[in-house]
Write a protein that holds these residues in place. Sequence first.
Motif, PDB file in Angstrom:
ATOM      1  N   ASN A 127      -7.473  11.262  -3.954  1.00  0.00           N
ATOM      2  CA  ASN A 127      -6.045  11.579  -4.083  1.00  0.00           C
ATOM      3  C   ASN A 127      -5.838  12.769  -5.003  1.00  0.00           C
ATOM      4  O   ASN A 127      -5.014  13.640  -4.740  1.00  0.00           O
ATOM      5  CB  ASN A 127      -5.267  10.379  -4.623  1.00  0.00           C
ATOM      6  CG  ASN A 127      -5.038   9.327  -3.581  1.00  0.00           C
ATOM      7  OD1 ASN A 127      -4.879   9.635  -2.414  1.00  0.00           O
ATOM      8  ND2 ASN A 127      -5.043   8.082  -3.999  1.00  0.00           N
ATOM      9  N   ILE A 152      -6.213   2.416   1.258  1.00  0.00           N
ATOM     10  CA  ILE A 152      -5.962   3.376   0.182  1.00  0.00           C
ATOM     11  C   ILE A 152      -7.255   4.106  -0.159  1.00  0.00           C
ATOM     12  O   ILE A 152      -8.330   3.514  -0.170  1.00  0.00           O
ATOM     13  CB  ILE A 152      -5.392   2.648  -1.048  1.00  0.00           C
ATOM     14  CG1 ILE A 152      -4.006   2.120  -0.709  1.00  0.00           C
ATOM     15  CG2 ILE A 152      -5.333   3.556  -2.260  1.00  0.00           C
ATOM     16  CD1 ILE A 152      -3.348   1.352  -1.808  1.00  0.00           C
ATOM     17  N   CYS A 153      -7.138   5.388  -0.444  1.00  0.00           N
ATOM     18  CA  CYS A 153      -8.298   6.212  -0.807  1.00  0.00           C
ATOM     19  C   CYS A 153      -8.647   6.011  -2.274  1.00  0.00           C
ATOM     20  O   CYS A 153      -7.845   5.518  -3.064  1.00  0.00           O
ATOM     21  CB  CYS A 153      -7.999   7.687  -0.581  1.00  0.00           C
ATOM     22  SG  CYS A 153      -7.636   8.111   1.110  1.00  0.00           S
ATOM     23  N   GLN A 188      -6.891   1.561 -11.015  1.00  0.00           N
ATOM     24  CA  GLN A 188      -6.399   1.416  -9.647  1.00  0.00           C
ATOM     25  C   GLN A 188      -7.062   0.225  -8.963  1.00  0.00           C
ATOM     26  O   GLN A 188      -6.380  -0.593  -8.333  1.00  0.00           O
ATOM     27  CB  GLN A 188      -6.663   2.683  -8.842  1.00  0.00           C
ATOM     28  CG  GLN A 188      -6.272   2.541  -7.383  1.00  0.00           C
ATOM     29  CD  GLN A 188      -6.422   3.820  -6.599  1.00  0.00           C
ATOM     30  OE1 GLN A 188      -6.245   4.896  -7.130  1.00  0.00           O
ATOM     31  NE2 GLN A 188      -6.727   3.708  -5.330  1.00  0.00           N
ATOM     32  N   TRP A 247       2.400   1.710  -3.452  1.00  0.00           N
ATOM     33  CA  TRP A 247       1.395   2.199  -4.394  1.00  0.00           C
ATOM     34  C   TRP A 247       1.162   3.690  -4.196  1.00  0.00           C
ATOM     35  O   TRP A 247       1.159   4.465  -5.145  1.00  0.00           O
ATOM     36  CB  TRP A 247       0.082   1.422  -4.227  1.00  0.00           C
ATOM     37  CG  TRP A 247      -0.977   1.892  -5.142  1.00  0.00           C
ATOM     38  CD1 TRP A 247      -1.954   2.808  -4.871  1.00  0.00           C
ATOM     39  CD2 TRP A 247      -1.172   1.511  -6.504  1.00  0.00           C
ATOM     40  NE1 TRP A 247      -2.737   3.010  -5.964  1.00  0.00           N
ATOM     41  CE2 TRP A 247      -2.279   2.224  -6.985  1.00  0.00           C
ATOM     42  CE3 TRP A 247      -0.516   0.632  -7.352  1.00  0.00           C
ATOM     43  CZ2 TRP A 247      -2.747   2.084  -8.280  1.00  0.00           C
ATOM     44  CZ3 TRP A 247      -0.986   0.499  -8.641  1.00  0.00           C
ATOM     45  CH2 TRP A 247      -2.081   1.214  -9.100  1.00  0.00           C
ATOM     46  N   SER A 248       0.980   4.096  -2.940  1.00  0.00           N
ATOM     47  CA  SER A 248       0.688   5.501  -2.641  1.00  0.00           C
ATOM     48  C   SER A 248       1.881   6.414  -2.888  1.00  0.00           C
ATOM     49  O   SER A 248       1.711   7.580  -3.229  1.00  0.00           O
ATOM     50  CB  SER A 248       0.242   5.655  -1.187  1.00  0.00           C
ATOM     51  OG  SER A 248      -0.909   4.900  -0.948  1.00  0.00           O
ATOM     52  N   THR A 249       3.084   5.873  -2.720  1.00  0.00           N
ATOM     53  CA  THR A 249       4.281   6.695  -2.845  1.00  0.00           C
ATOM     54  C   THR A 249       4.785   6.816  -4.276  1.00  0.00           C
ATOM     55  O   THR A 249       5.249   7.884  -4.680  1.00  0.00           O
ATOM     56  CB  THR A 249       5.409   6.116  -1.968  1.00  0.00           C
ATOM     57  OG1 THR A 249       4.926   5.999  -0.639  1.00  0.00           O
ATOM     58  CG2 THR A 249       6.624   7.004  -1.977  1.00  0.00           C
ATOM     59  N   VAL A 276       0.720   6.289  -7.655  1.00  0.00           N
ATOM     60  CA  VAL A 276      -0.302   7.341  -7.698  1.00  0.00           C
ATOM     61  C   VAL A 276       0.296   8.702  -8.067  1.00  0.00           C
ATOM     62  O   VAL A 276      -0.255   9.399  -8.922  1.00  0.00           O
ATOM     63  CB  VAL A 276      -1.090   7.389  -6.372  1.00  0.00           C
ATOM     64  CG1 VAL A 276      -2.006   8.596  -6.322  1.00  0.00           C
ATOM     65  CG2 VAL A 276      -1.897   6.110  -6.208  1.00  0.00           C
ATOM     66  N   ALA A 314       0.837  -1.204   0.000  1.00  0.00           N
ATOM     67  CA  ALA A 314       0.000   0.000   0.000  1.00  0.00           C
ATOM     68  C   ALA A 314       0.868   1.249   0.000  1.00  0.00           C
ATOM     69  O   ALA A 314       0.586   2.223  -0.705  1.00  0.00           O
ATOM     70  CB  ALA A 314      -0.934  -0.008   1.206  1.00  0.00           C
ATOM     71  N   HIS A 315       1.940   1.224   0.783  1.00  0.00           N
ATOM     72  CA  HIS A 315       2.841   2.370   0.835  1.00  0.00           C
ATOM     73  C   HIS A 315       3.542   2.588  -0.510  1.00  0.00           C
ATOM     74  O   HIS A 315       3.677   3.728  -0.970  1.00  0.00           O
ATOM     75  CB  HIS A 315       3.866   2.183   1.956  1.00  0.00           C
ATOM     76  CG  HIS A 315       4.751   3.356   2.163  1.00  0.00           C
ATOM     77  ND1 HIS A 315       4.313   4.548   2.699  1.00  0.00           N
ATOM     78  CD2 HIS A 315       6.066   3.530   1.872  1.00  0.00           C
ATOM     79  CE1 HIS A 315       5.311   5.407   2.735  1.00  0.00           C
ATOM     80  NE2 HIS A 315       6.399   4.806   2.245  1.00  0.00           N
TER      81      HIS A 315
END
Length: 173
Positions: free
Chosen positions: A162, A156-157, A131, A102-104, A107, A99-100
């Motif tokens: 985002n 994750i949002c 996504q 993906w978000s870092t 996205v 998850a980290h």
Amino acid sequence: MNLMLKTVEVFSRRHRYDINPSKSSCIRVNPKSPDPSPDFILEGTCIPLDTSTTHIGVYRNTKCKVNTKNKIELGRCTAYWLMGAGFIGKNGLKQSVKAHLWSTFVVPRMLYTLEVLPYSQADLKALEAFQLKTLKQVQHLADRTYNVAALSLLGICLFELNYTKTHLICTTV
């Protein structure tokens, strides 16, 4: 426009950097009339009028729309680059680390330039669908799994949230 080009020319001489006229191009955004525009001249060289151009990684064309297919392809390539780190494998990383990652990494690359280009809800829906599909693959969930479950298991949002967060950060600073 020619006055602006003249100002750029003077400024570049004053601060001792070069602008290569052969690598420069100009586009007409949303042309209203079919009349050809006047010649734009930079350092004595005529700048060609193109239908599309790229500047600092921002792809622009005459319609000035987001190229969703390229954004999805960029996100897919970024996710595949992370595979070596155990991003998709069953014996890979923990879910929180995925998850980290993906978000870092993924996205932000997909969000790049969305704050300066006009987009439609269809564009955001396509990015959201990509996504969700990828996050289900990462977690080894079936395609028919609820979207809320795929997002909440990783924390994750939605993609639209985002984007809104990024847009607010860019406009308030």
